[in-house]
Design a protein around this motif. Structure first.
Motif, PDB file in Angstrom:
ATOM      1  N   ILE A 284      80.702  14.383  40.811  1.00  0.00           N
ATOM      2  CA  ILE A 284      80.947  15.148  39.682  1.00  0.00           C
ATOM      3  C   ILE A 284      81.778  14.103  38.533  1.00  0.00           C
ATOM      4  CG2 ILE A 284      82.349  17.181  38.531  1.00  0.00           C
ATOM      5  CD1 ILE A 284      79.786  17.974  40.121  1.00  0.00           C
TER       6      ILE A 284
ATOM      7  N   ASP B 185      86.875  10.026  45.339  1.00  0.00           N
ATOM      8  CA  ASP B 185      85.986   8.943  45.553  1.00  0.00           C
ATOM      9  C   ASP B 185      86.694   7.786  44.839  1.00  0.00           C
ATOM     10  OD1 ASP B 185      83.779   7.576  46.012  1.00  0.00           O
ATOM     11  OD2 ASP B 185      82.533   8.824  44.521  1.00  0.00           O
TER      12      ASP B 185
ATOM     13  N   GLU C 109      83.836   3.467  52.348  1.00  0.00           N
ATOM     14  CA  GLU C 109      82.454   3.399  51.836  1.00  0.00           C
ATOM     15  C   GLU C 109      82.042   1.898  51.418  1.00  0.00           C
ATOM     16  OE1 GLU C 109      81.941   5.424  48.089  1.00  0.00           O
ATOM     17  OE2 GLU C 109      83.668   4.439  47.119  1.00  0.00           O
TER      18      GLU C 109
HETATM   19  P1  C2E Z   1      79.897   6.470  44.298  1.00  0.00           P
HETATM   20  O1  C2E Z   1      80.054   7.967  44.391  1.00  0.00           O
HETATM   21  O2  C2E Z   1      81.031   5.494  44.664  1.00  0.00           O
HETATM   22  O3  C2E Z   1      78.735   5.984  45.378  1.00  0.00           O
HETATM   23  C1  C2E Z   1      78.534   4.764  46.070  1.00  0.00           C
HETATM   24  C2  C2E Z   1      77.725   3.809  45.451  1.00  0.00           C
HETATM   25  O4  C2E Z   1      77.703   2.659  46.327  1.00  0.00           O
HETATM   26  C3  C2E Z   1      76.387   4.272  45.404  1.00  0.00           C
HETATM   27  O5  C2E Z   1      75.722   3.499  44.318  1.00  0.00           O
HETATM   28  C4  C2E Z   1      75.473   3.523  46.595  1.00  0.00           C
HETATM   29  O6  C2E Z   1      74.200   3.407  46.439  1.00  0.00           O
HETATM   30  C5  C2E Z   1      76.180   2.253  46.725  1.00  0.00           C
HETATM   31  N1  C2E Z   1      76.381   1.564  48.109  1.00  0.00           N
HETATM   32  C6  C2E Z   1      76.392   2.690  49.134  1.00  0.00           C
HETATM   33  N2  C2E Z   1      76.536   1.762  50.254  1.00  0.00           N
HETATM   34  C7  C2E Z   1      76.720   0.478  49.910  1.00  0.00           C
HETATM   35  C8  C2E Z   1      76.900  -0.716  50.639  1.00  0.00           C
HETATM   36  O7  C2E Z   1      76.875  -0.813  51.697  1.00  0.00           O
HETATM   37  N3  C2E Z   1      77.039  -1.810  49.471  1.00  0.00           N
HETATM   38  C9  C2E Z   1      76.905  -1.751  48.261  1.00  0.00           C
HETATM   39  N4  C2E Z   1      77.385  -2.818  47.652  1.00  0.00           N
HETATM   40  N5  C2E Z   1      76.702  -0.555  47.767  1.00  0.00           N
HETATM   41  C10 C2E Z   1      76.552   0.536  48.321  1.00  0.00           C
HETATM   42  P2  C2E Z   1      74.770   4.133  43.151  1.00  0.00           P
HETATM   43  O8  C2E Z   1      73.841   5.268  43.620  1.00  0.00           O
HETATM   44  O9  C2E Z   1      74.258   3.082  42.132  1.00  0.00           O
HETATM   45  O10 C2E Z   1      75.934   5.102  42.374  1.00  0.00           O
HETATM   46  C11 C2E Z   1      76.954   4.760  41.559  1.00  0.00           C
HETATM   47  C12 C2E Z   1      78.068   5.670  41.060  1.00  0.00           C
HETATM   48  O11 C2E Z   1      77.063   6.718  40.197  1.00  0.00           O
HETATM   49  C13 C2E Z   1      78.338   6.553  41.966  1.00  0.00           C
HETATM   50  O12 C2E Z   1      79.474   5.850  42.736  1.00  0.00           O
HETATM   51  C14 C2E Z   1      78.922   7.639  41.452  1.00  0.00           C
HETATM   52  O13 C2E Z   1      80.164   7.585  40.862  1.00  0.00           O
HETATM   53  C15 C2E Z   1      77.800   7.765  40.336  1.00  0.00           C
HETATM   54  N6  C2E Z   1      76.852   8.944  40.639  1.00  0.00           N
HETATM   55  C16 C2E Z   1      75.750   8.804  41.405  1.00  0.00           C
HETATM   56  N7  C2E Z   1      74.992  10.044  41.323  1.00  0.00           N
HETATM   57  C17 C2E Z   1      75.655  10.669  40.448  1.00  0.00           C
HETATM   58  C18 C2E Z   1      75.408  12.034  40.138  1.00  0.00           C
HETATM   59  O14 C2E Z   1      74.322  12.829  40.323  1.00  0.00           O
HETATM   60  N8  C2E Z   1      76.317  12.682  39.189  1.00  0.00           N
HETATM   61  C19 C2E Z   1      77.208  11.736  38.465  1.00  0.00           C
HETATM   62  N9  C2E Z   1      77.969  12.289  37.342  1.00  0.00           N
HETATM   63  N10 C2E Z   1      77.543  10.607  38.915  1.00  0.00           N
HETATM   64  C20 C2E Z   1      76.494  10.008  40.000  1.00  0.00           C
END
Ligand code: C2E
Ligand code: MG
Ligand code: MG
Ligand code: MG
Length: 289
Positions: A116, A177, A234
């Motif tokens: 969120i 988070d 994470e």
């Molecule tokens: P977050 O919630 O901290 O999610 C973790 C991010 O790290 C995710 O990137 C995930 O794909 C990535 N990740 C997971 N495991 C690893 C790993 O082992 N190594 C590395 N290098 N990365 C890993 P993602 O999917 O690109 O999301 C980035 C951010 O975008 C999320 O950080 C979250 O803050 C935001 N986000 C994602 N989905 C939503 C959503 O539906 N709504 C909102 N408002 N924000 C979102």
């Protein structure tokens, strides 16, 4: 500039080939169309109980399946959604589809965590909207965790605070988070009754290299214990990181080592693989609150 150019080149290679290069762009009107046509979807990343290797739930991460640009990450469209006041619609799509998928593919509800943004907390109807989406899919609110990032400006506005407390009273779980990434984490932990804190991946990924990182994480886990809240690490990518975190009594882990985010269609295979390998699944009804 170079990053943009490089990204543009990567996108070009991901596009279908043809003699005519269409300059696909993302805009507010294109995002509205994407929301209407089901291009915004949830991906699911497993969360693992480190001590036992059991699957304890999924973090839901938004993806835009763009027909020309390929799979877009949140960083590429969440700011646009935020600027256009479309975040509630993104959350609606992602949470709605995620809860329906879990209900369809899993015999019982598993814990789901969704992200969120700060702006959403300023919507006085957020809590009711989220409850309604969960109810429509028959998904229990107590199995839903809302992840707020440390940078979320909770402390500044009475409205955001009121929303946070209402969310918690309604039975959702709350997670802080990216703990350690910003400056306000300790203040948030002190003021808001979080159920969980997620240690930012920059610390997790240094844990085997620097004693200071290990000491920092040990301290954060001790803080979590003292507050009676769950700790999640994470960005776990190696067995060394996972083993160190397990020895420090970190409860849950998430990262490429255990699985990258996958679409809903991959969940049945993922669950079957776990059954074949005799790896346990902790369904929400059996999990501690
Ligand atoms: P977050 O919630 O901290 O999610 C973790 C991010 O790290 C995710 O990137 C995930 O794909 C990535 N990740 C997971 N495991 C690893 C790993 O082992 N190594 C590395 N290098 N990365 C890993 P993602 O999917 O690109 O999301 C980035 C951010 O975008 C999320 O950080 C979250 O803050 C935001 N986000 C994602 N989905 C939503 C959503 O539906 N709504 C909102 N408002 N924000 C979102
Ligand atoms: Mg998150
Ligand atoms: Mg995070
Ligand atoms: Mg992050």
């Amino acid at each position: 500039m170079w990053r943009l150019l490089f990204r543009g080149m990567k996108r070009f290679h991901r596009r279908s080939t043809g003699p005519c290069i269409v300059m696909a762009t993302i805009s507010t009107s294109r995002l509205i169309l994407a929301l209407q046509s089901g291009e915004i979807v949830p991906y699911f990343q497993p969360q693992i109980e480190l001590k036992t290797g059991s699957l304890s739930g999924f973090e839901v991460l938004a993806r835009w399946l763009h027909p020309e640009l390929g799979i877009l990450l949140p960083a590429e469209f969440i700011p646009l959604a935020q600027g256009a006041n479309l975040l509630p619609d993104v959350t609606h799509e992602v949470l709605g589809q995620a809860t329906v998928a879990i209900a369809a593919f899993c015999p019982m509800p598993l814990r789901l965590s969704i992200n969120i943004s700060a702006d959403e907390l300023l919507d006085p109807e957020l809590c009711e909207r989220l409850s309604l989406i969960a109810e429509c899919s028959g998904f229990p609110i107590s199995c839903l965790t809302l992840e707020l990032t440390e940078s979320t400006r909770i402390e500044n506005t009475a409205l955001a605070r009121a929303t946070v407390h209402r969310i918690r009273r309604s039975g959702f779980r709350l997670s802080l988070d990216d703990f350690g990434k910003g400056y306000a984490g300790l203040q948030h932990l002190h003021e808001i009754p979080f159920d969980e804190l997620k240690i930012d991946m920059r610390f997790v990924q240094c844990i085997s290299e620097y004693q200071r990182s290990e000491d920092f994480i040990a301290g954060v886990i001790a803080l979590g214990e003292a507050l009676g809240i769950h700790t999640v690490a994470e960005g776990i990518e190696t067995h060394i990181q996972a083993n160190l975190l397990t020895s420090l009594q970190c409860e849950l882990g998430q990262g490429f080592l255990f699985g990258a985010p996958v679409p809903a269609s991959s969940i049945p295979a993922l669950m079957m693989e776990r059954t074949a390998r005799k790896e346990n699944v902790i369904y929400c009804a059996n999990a501690g609150q």
